[in-house]
Design an enzyme around this catalytic site. Structure first.
Site, PDB file in Angstrom:
ATOM      1  N   ARG A  13       0.829  -1.219   0.000  1.00  0.00           N
ATOM      2  CA  ARG A  13       0.000   0.000   0.000  1.00  0.00           C
ATOM      3  C   ARG A  13       0.860   1.264   0.000  1.00  0.00           C
ATOM      4  NH1 ARG A  13      -1.898   0.445   6.255  1.00  0.00           N
ATOM      5  NH2 ARG A  13      -0.307  -0.933   7.086  1.00  0.00           N
ATOM      6  N   SER A  40      -4.567   4.541   6.103  1.00  0.00           N
ATOM      7  CA  SER A  40      -4.410   3.125   5.764  1.00  0.00           C
ATOM      8  C   SER A  40      -4.003   2.937   4.311  1.00  0.00           C
ATOM      9  CB  SER A  40      -5.718   2.375   6.005  1.00  0.00           C
ATOM     10  OG  SER A  40      -6.080   2.459   7.361  1.00  0.00           O
ATOM     11  N   GLU A  61     -18.938   4.290   0.463  1.00  0.00           N
ATOM     12  CA  GLU A  61     -18.198   3.780  -0.705  1.00  0.00           C
ATOM     13  C   GLU A  61     -19.042   3.795  -1.978  1.00  0.00           C
ATOM     14  OE1 GLU A  61     -18.522   2.183   2.213  1.00  0.00           O
ATOM     15  OE2 GLU A  61     -16.526   2.365   3.083  1.00  0.00           O
ATOM     16  N   PHE A  86     -14.391  -3.211   0.567  1.00  0.00           N
ATOM     17  CA  PHE A  86     -15.320  -2.098   0.326  1.00  0.00           C
ATOM     18  C   PHE A  86     -15.156  -1.521  -1.089  1.00  0.00           C
ATOM     19  CE2 PHE A  86     -13.952  -1.428   4.953  1.00  0.00           C
ATOM     20  CZ  PHE A  86     -14.760  -2.468   5.382  1.00  0.00           C
ATOM     21  N   HIS A 112      -5.451  -3.887   1.705  1.00  0.00           N
ATOM     22  CA  HIS A 112      -5.872  -4.860   2.720  1.00  0.00           C
ATOM     23  C   HIS A 112      -6.612  -6.038   2.109  1.00  0.00           C
ATOM     24  CE1 HIS A 112      -4.684  -1.428   5.038  1.00  0.00           C
ATOM     25  NE2 HIS A 112      -5.035  -1.939   6.194  1.00  0.00           N
ATOM     26  N   ASP A 120      -7.710  -8.407  11.707  1.00  0.00           N
ATOM     27  CA  ASP A 120      -9.085  -7.902  11.572  1.00  0.00           C
ATOM     28  C   ASP A 120     -10.084  -9.013  11.237  1.00  0.00           C
ATOM     29  OD1 ASP A 120      -8.567  -5.349  12.311  1.00  0.00           O
ATOM     30  OD2 ASP A 120      -8.548  -4.496  10.290  1.00  0.00           O
ATOM     31  N   ARG A 170      -1.787  -5.056   3.098  1.00  0.00           N
ATOM     32  CA  ARG A 170      -1.452  -4.349   4.333  1.00  0.00           C
ATOM     33  C   ARG A 170      -0.064  -4.644   4.894  1.00  0.00           C
ATOM     34  NH1 ARG A 170      -2.229  -5.746   9.869  1.00  0.00           N
ATOM     35  NH2 ARG A 170      -2.379  -3.908  11.180  1.00  0.00           N
TER      36      ARG A 170
END
Lengths: 319, 308
Positions: A13, A40, A61, A86, A112, A120, A170
């Protein structure tokens, strides 16, 4: 060929963030949208440098995808940023109608992705996104393997015309490709030359494949490793050229076994050059909480799993 | 079958190599009788289009005809020589894409493409898809719509780019009232007000009907005006089936643009307006008239500027 090693680990990322900043400097038509995940997605630098061209959308989104479609009218090149879940599943119909069917030049940038999101858990660990996105007519799907390639892919998307999906992740991950390694959308990247078996890998799994290749070499098995960073359009020519030489293949991806790279390669081989194929992927299951390394091991995506798949496919190989 | 052959020939001979365009037609000063004549002709076009292919959505199309005529023949600064980016022009988006017949008929009558092409609506190989699409490159359409709730977001994005490009023109979008049940509308409403997207004029076709019945009975919108006001929009109300009121309503909305808030028109219309047996019922939302019903409708909508 070069032996791939690494001296540092960096998240892909951050490669996206660096690429976006560079694009912002070189092309004033590039705009960025983010759904409350600026940090993020590593979009802070772009936001700071180009506040007028950065759009904070909030946790909305669906609206973000529509806004991005609208922003192409008037000549902008929108890059949307949020988590892969998302960016795809949550907004599939918005992408399908307002972006893909409408032929809009929107770059959907998704972080991610996959199991390596880690702790998560399964709500966020999307493993179906490649399949969803590659099914959309006209959608380009890119899954780069490390920081440098993610940066290069982001920059390449600035010149690419049409809807595209860029998937990255991530965790800190080995940076094993050179910063100046050429990146061409739709052109497979041969990492290691071999003759006994071809390993087609994408994203984080390219490194797993390279680790597997080194161990296979110790057993005198010569594996060819090809980085399929562009799932769509698929480099059919490169796939066929390699398998015609090695006569068998393994695919590796951080994705469901259904709908991903394995499916795409299987289709090519079944149609043009039937050969034994094994798929290293998540076997029709959701993920869970854990560290990236633990999860890759538990769900069968460790270098040892690639080696097992190679052993299996070699036994099936018609000599 | 004969009809199909007729259209096949029509495509081959008429549309393969050339697109004749109707002469563009605008009014700087609104001539209400003339605008009403156009509206009657377009209503005629609508029922003929849906009758020919025996599908499509006449109810909402007829209800919104006056709005489309007021917009395209008076208010909208647009160029029928279509350009996707439309720099230096106003933009219009149709979010409730199922009322495509009224949009297509308006675009054709405004000179975007030849009116005869209306005869191809919903037939195989047409540019006039059941729901609006850019895929076949129909002039006038800038995004696909039909899956509801998406057009407002697209319009807001386009409006923000107008600002980035220092283009003072306005962006218009039309939505349905049933469509207000979509969550994305409210994401977009919140965003536009927060970001002061004040070069945007949204309109809701407030006809009170959706496919399954009256909106109030399906899922009530409660106080829609208060909802939009509380989201930070300037809200206007006018009757969408009286040409002078539509002209004045849009004029007022335009005068409130560029003042820090997006503008919403709650436009009261009657579904099926202009055809007595279609009026006031959700029954004609997505049903085409048969031959007899067509004749009955056309008798109420005399030809004014010429049939296609």
């Amino acid at each position: 060929m070069t032996k791939f090693t690494f001296t540092e680990k960096k998240d892909t990322r951050s490669g996206f963030g660096a690429g976006l900043l560079e694009l912002g400097k070189s092309n004033s038509d590039v705009v960025a949208l983010c759904a409350d995940l600026t940090g993020s997605l590593k979009m802070d630098a772009f936001k700071k440098e180009f506040p007028d061209r950065f759009f904070q959308v909030g946790i909305a989104e669906a609206n973000m995808m529509g806004l991005a479609a609208g922003m192409t009218i008037g000549g902008k090149i929108p890059f949307t940023g949020t988590f892969a879940n998302f960016s795809t599943g949550r907004v599939y119909d918005q992408i399908r109608q307002s972006i893909a069917y409408s032929g809009k030049n929107v770059k959907i940038c998704a972080s991610h992705a996959g199991l390596t999101l880690g702790e998560d858990g399964a709500t966020h660990q999307i493993l179906e996104d490649i399949g969803m996105m590659k099914m959309l007519p006209g959608m380009t799907v890119i899954v780069p393997c490390d920081y440098n390639q993610t940066k290069a892919a982001t920059i390449a998307l600035g010149k690419h015309v049409g809807p595209a999906y860029l998937r990255f992740g991530r965790p800190g991950w080995p940076v094993f490709t050179a910063a100046d390694r050429p990146f061409i959308i739709g052109k497979a990247d041969k990492m290691v030359e071999g003759k006994d078996v071809t390993i087609f890998a994408t994203g984080h799994m390219v490194w797993q494949a390279i680790e597997a290749e080194a161990k296979l070499a110790e057993q005198s098995i010569s594996a060819e490793v090809i980085n399929i960073h562009t799932i769509k359009p698929l480099d059919v020519e490169a796939i066929l050229a390699s398998v015609q030489k090695t006569k068998c293949a393994v695919t590796c991806e951080e994705h469901q076994i259904n709908g991903g790279l394995g499916d795409s390669v299987a289709q090519v081989l079944a149609r043009f050059y039937p050969a034994p194929l094994e798929l290293v992927a998540v076997n029709d299951s959701f993920g869970e909480s854990g560290t990236p390394t633990q999860l890759l091991k538990k769900y069968g995506l460790a270098p040892e799993d690639v080696i097992k798949a190679v052993d299996k496919v070699l036994k099936r190989k018609v000599v | 079958m004969q009809r199909f052959r007729k259209f096949k020939n029509y495509f081959i001979h008429k549309y393969k190599n050339q697109y004749l365009r109707a002469k563009p037609f605008y009014m700087s000063q609104p001539d209400i009788p003339q605008l009403n004549k156009l509206a009657t002709q377009i209503r005629r076009d609508i029922v003929r289009m849906v009758h020919a292919c025996q599908s499509g959505h006449p109810g909402g199309s007829l209800g919104c005809t006056d709005f489309f005529v007021a917009l395209y023949f008076h208010h909208l600064q647009h160029n029928p020589k279509f350009n996707m980016d439309a720099k230096g022009e106003d933009l219009f988006f149709l979010s409730n894409g199922h009322i495509s017949p009224v949009w297509y008929a308006t675009l054709a009558r405004a000179g975007y493409f030849e009116v005869n092409e209306l005869a191809t609506f919903r037939f195989l190989n047409t540019r006039l898809q059941g729901h609006p699409a850019t895929h076949e490159h129909l002039p006038g359409v800038r995004v696909a719509s039909g899956s509801l709730g998406q057009g407002l977001s697209v319009a807001i994005g386009a409006a923000q780019v107008k600002k980035l490009n220092q283009d003072n023109h306005l962006v218009y979008v039309l939505m349905g009232d049933g469509e207000q049940q979509e969550g994305q509308i409210w994401e977009a409403a919140m965003y536009a007000a927060h970001n002061k997207v004040d070069n945007l004029i949204a309109t809701i076709d407030y006809n009170g009907q959706q496919i399954d019945g009256p909106v109030e009975k399906i899922v009530s919108l409660q106080n829609l005006k208060a909802k939009w006001e509380s989201f930070g929009w300037t809200v206007l109300e006018f009757n969408g089936n009286a040409m002078d009121e539509v002209i004045n309503g849009i004029s007022l909305a335009k005068s409130l643009a560029h003042k820090g808030k997006p503008v919403l028109n709650l436009m009261k219309t009657e579904m099926g307006f202009g055809v007595d047996y279609m009026m006031g019922s959700h029954k004609w939302h997505g049903v085409a008239p048969n031959d007899e019903e067509l004749a009955k409708a056309l008798a109420q909508l005399p030809e004014t500027v010429g049939d296609y």
